[in-house]
Scaffold this motif. Structure first.
Motif, short mmCIF file in Angstrom:
data_model
loop_
_atom_site.label_atom_id
_atom_site.label_comp_id
_atom_site.label_asym_id
_atom_site.label_seq_id
_atom_site.Cartn_x
_atom_site.Cartn_y
_atom_site.Cartn_z
N TYR A 355 0.83 -1.21 0.00
CA TYR A 355 0.00 0.00 0.00
C TYR A 355 0.87 1.26 0.00
N GLU A 356 1.91 1.25 0.83
CA GLU A 356 2.79 2.43 0.90
C GLU A 356 3.57 2.65 -0.39
N GLN A 357 3.92 1.54 -1.08
CA GLN A 357 4.73 1.67 -2.29
C GLN A 357 3.89 1.95 -3.55
N HIS A 358 2.67 1.36 -3.61
CA HIS A 358 1.89 1.44 -4.84
C HIS A 358 0.56 2.15 -4.70
N GLY A 359 0.22 2.58 -3.48
CA GLY A 359 -1.06 3.25 -3.29
C GLY A 359 -2.18 2.27 -3.03
N ASP A 360 -3.39 2.76 -3.03
CA ASP A 360 -4.56 1.95 -2.66
C ASP A 360 -4.86 0.92 -3.75
N PHE A 361 -5.48 -0.20 -3.33
CA PHE A 361 -5.85 -1.27 -4.26
C PHE A 361 -7.09 -1.98 -3.72
N LEU A 362 -7.72 -2.77 -4.59
CA LEU A 362 -8.95 -3.46 -4.20
C LEU A 362 -8.63 -4.76 -3.46
N LEU A 363 -9.37 -5.00 -2.41
CA LEU A 363 -9.26 -6.25 -1.63
C LEU A 363 -10.68 -6.69 -1.30
N GLY A 364 -11.11 -7.81 -1.90
CA GLY A 364 -12.48 -8.26 -1.69
C GLY A 364 -13.51 -7.31 -2.29
N GLY A 365 -13.11 -6.58 -3.34
CA GLY A 365 -14.03 -5.68 -4.01
C GLY A 365 -14.10 -4.28 -3.40
#
Length: 562
Positions: A355-365
């Motif tokens: 998260y710190e390296q690539h930013g926010d992402f989807l987890l379980g939609g």
């Protein structure tokens, strides 16, 4: 032995020199005492109590490790900055609680964590929520000197103006008094101190950090001492003792801080569905009984008892089948949830780095920034819901249990009541400061099942404890003999909330309860009444709302099972 923060640093060093004049803190012989440092005001982890003695989760855990490892330990408590510096200079051997970080690992070595720390941003009520440290730019922020948040903000300048204090309590007091904008402190100590100090105008407004590992710390290179703490901690974890200590000090606070209960509601719905099925069975049987009574008015009391026995047998069969079907998946939940929780904790650090390296992402939609806070709550609620289902099913099984195979023998009611009071001692201690007992001397023996009567006494005592809303209110237990009727009596009186007159006649009805919102099933008194009636006795309730309740159990001397 322990030292507190009121002693000057020079006195501390002189005493340490006296204790160990020929060896450094890092090279202790087996006979020497290990000097353990701690923060004098970091509850509930570690603190000096009202008598000036070390107390808290860390202290009890350290004493348990010392016991299983055969170590001698002494506590030296002061402000955090001072004990951390004492460890760095080699004047003490270990800190029993320190957050692990890459920067700190350059100077110190850490044991496996024995707790997880969450940091929170506290503010005065009315302050908007703060989702990130960037929102602290230009603000005045209070932190503990040389604490993990002080370290972080010095290494990662977010543009905030820092004000350091010795303790978390100092930070919260200043904030409550209107000084500065925010206090950045550990979540559980912040909640604990806010309650203890009566600081009702401050609340947590954000949790910008991931979970942090919290464990024992030694000066880098002191592997032998660290190995002793790590081995002792592993023993306590494997025997379940560490979890008991953790639950005692930290469990209640964590339960109170959970804000989301959807899965708990789902578990309640399943429980309600089960109760609805069983309630329908009872209603059907009651309707059948009314029809039989109309057509067979000439039947005597013995016939009515046979009908009741048949009803309870049917209910027992239904409960047994449903309980088996529910307990199997519930058992899987109770077995697997702790494993899933540990797996999430292991994955959390990797996900946070991503998260710190690539930013926010989807987890379980959903966005990970949202899910990382909600997943631990989801798992905890699922675990709590499964435990509640199991308790409800067990209550129903007790309600329908047949008594024909119970062992009946002579027993002393005073001994049974004494044992019940001892088993309920923790609940009594947590409910009242005014508990009294008066046992009549030389009571005749009773013929029956001592274990089942003990179950009744425990249930009545717990009901009395739950009725109290203030520790100053009293509970009184006494036994006595009624010679005229050859009966022995137990009387339990409380100064609690009392019972409304309209509810007194329904107390013994199955599934009737005034505490359903607190997890009550309404089966406890019904089961107790059945046990007492089986022994040829009675339960009688007298109550005045807002003044208290007295319950009297009477049993015949040398009575036979009915």
């Amino acid at each position: 032995m322990y030292l507190n923060h009121r002693q000057p640093l020079c006195q501390l060093l002189l005493l340490l020199a006296f204790l160990s004049p020929f060896a450094s803190a890092q090279n202790l012989s087996p006979d020497q005492t290990v000097l353990i440092g701690g923060d004098y005001n970091y509850p509930p982890y570690e603190f000096l109590d009202d008598e000036g003695k070390p107390n808290g989760y860390n202290v009890e855990l350290t004493l348990a490790i010392a016991e299983v490892m055969g170590m001698k330990v002494e506590f030296i408590f002061s402000d955090w900055a001072q004990v951390r510096e004492s460890l760095k200079e080699g004047n003490i051997d270990a800190l029993q609680g320190m957050v692990n970080s890459p920067e700190r690992r350059e100077t110190f070595d850490f044991s496996p964590p024995h707790a997880i720390i969450h940091q929170s941003i506290f503010a005065r009520q009315g302050t908007p929520r703060t989702a990130s440290l960037q929102q602290l730019k230009g603000k005045e922020v209070i932190v503990q000197k040389n604490g993990i948040m002080h370290d972080y903000l010095l290494q990662n300048d977010v543009g905030a103006q820092l004000f350091t204090v010795e303790t978390h309590a100092d930070a919260l007091r200043q904030l409550a008094a209107g000084k500065h904008d925010y206090a950045l402190v550990a979540n559980l100590p912040g909640l604990y101190l806010g309650k203890e100090l009566g600081l009702s105008n401050i609340i947590p407004v954000g949790k910008p950090f991931q979970a942090q590992h919290y464990g024992y710390a030694v000066l880098k290179g002191n592997e032998d001492l660290l190995a002793q703490f790590s081995e002792g901690l592993a023993i306590l974890k494997n025997t379940g003792r560490q979890q008991l200590i953790y639950n005692k000090w930290l469990g209640p606070l964590q339960e109170k801080s959970l804000p989301w209960k959807q899965l708990g509601k789902l578990a309640a719905f399943v429980s309600a569905l089960l109760l609805l099925i069983l309630g329908g069975s009872i209603i059907w049987n009651r309707m059948l009984k009314r029809q039989v009574d109309k057509r067979t008015a000439e039947l005597d009391m013995q016939q009515q008892q046979l009908i009741q026995a048949d009803k309870m047998t049917s209910l027992g069969i239904l409960v047994s089948g449903v309980a088996h079907e529910i307990n199997n998946p519930t058992g899987l939940l109770l077995l697997n949830m702790p494993v899933i929780q540990e797996a999430w904790q292991d994955c959390e650090e990797i996900l946070e780095q991503h998260y710190e390296q690539h930013g926010d992402f989807l987890l379980g939609g959903l966005a990970y920034s949202q899910m990382r806070n909600e997943i631990p709550v989801l798992m905890s609620d699922m675990h709590d819901g499964a435990r509640r289902i199991k308790r409800t099913v067990n209550d129903l099984k007790d309600f329908s249990r047949q008594e024909s195979e119970d062992i009946y023998e002579a027993f002393d009611l005073n001994e049974v009541v004494t044992t019940a009071v001892r088993l309920a001692e923790n609940s009594i201690h947590n409910s009242t400061d005014n508990f009294s007992s008066n046992y009549s001397a030389k009571l005749p023996t009773i013929y029956g099942n001592a274990q089942r009567i003990e179950q009744v006494v425990i249930n009545l005592i717990l009901n009395a404890c739950q009725a109290l809303h203030e520790r100053s209110k009293a509970i009184a237990v006494r036994t006595y003999l009624i010679s005229e009727t050859q009966q022995i009596c137990l009387q339990i009186s409380d100064e609690g909330c009392g019972i409304e007159a309209r509810n007194l006649s329904r107390l013994l009805d199955p599934f009737f309860t005034t505490r359903r919102e607190h997890g009550g099933t309404g089966l406890g008194l019904s089961v107790s009444s059945g046990i007492v009636q089986t022994h040829g006795g009675t339960l009688h309730f007298d109550s005045i709302p807002a003044q208290g309740t007295t319950v009297t159990m009477t049993l015949p001397i040398n009575g036979k099972k009915t």
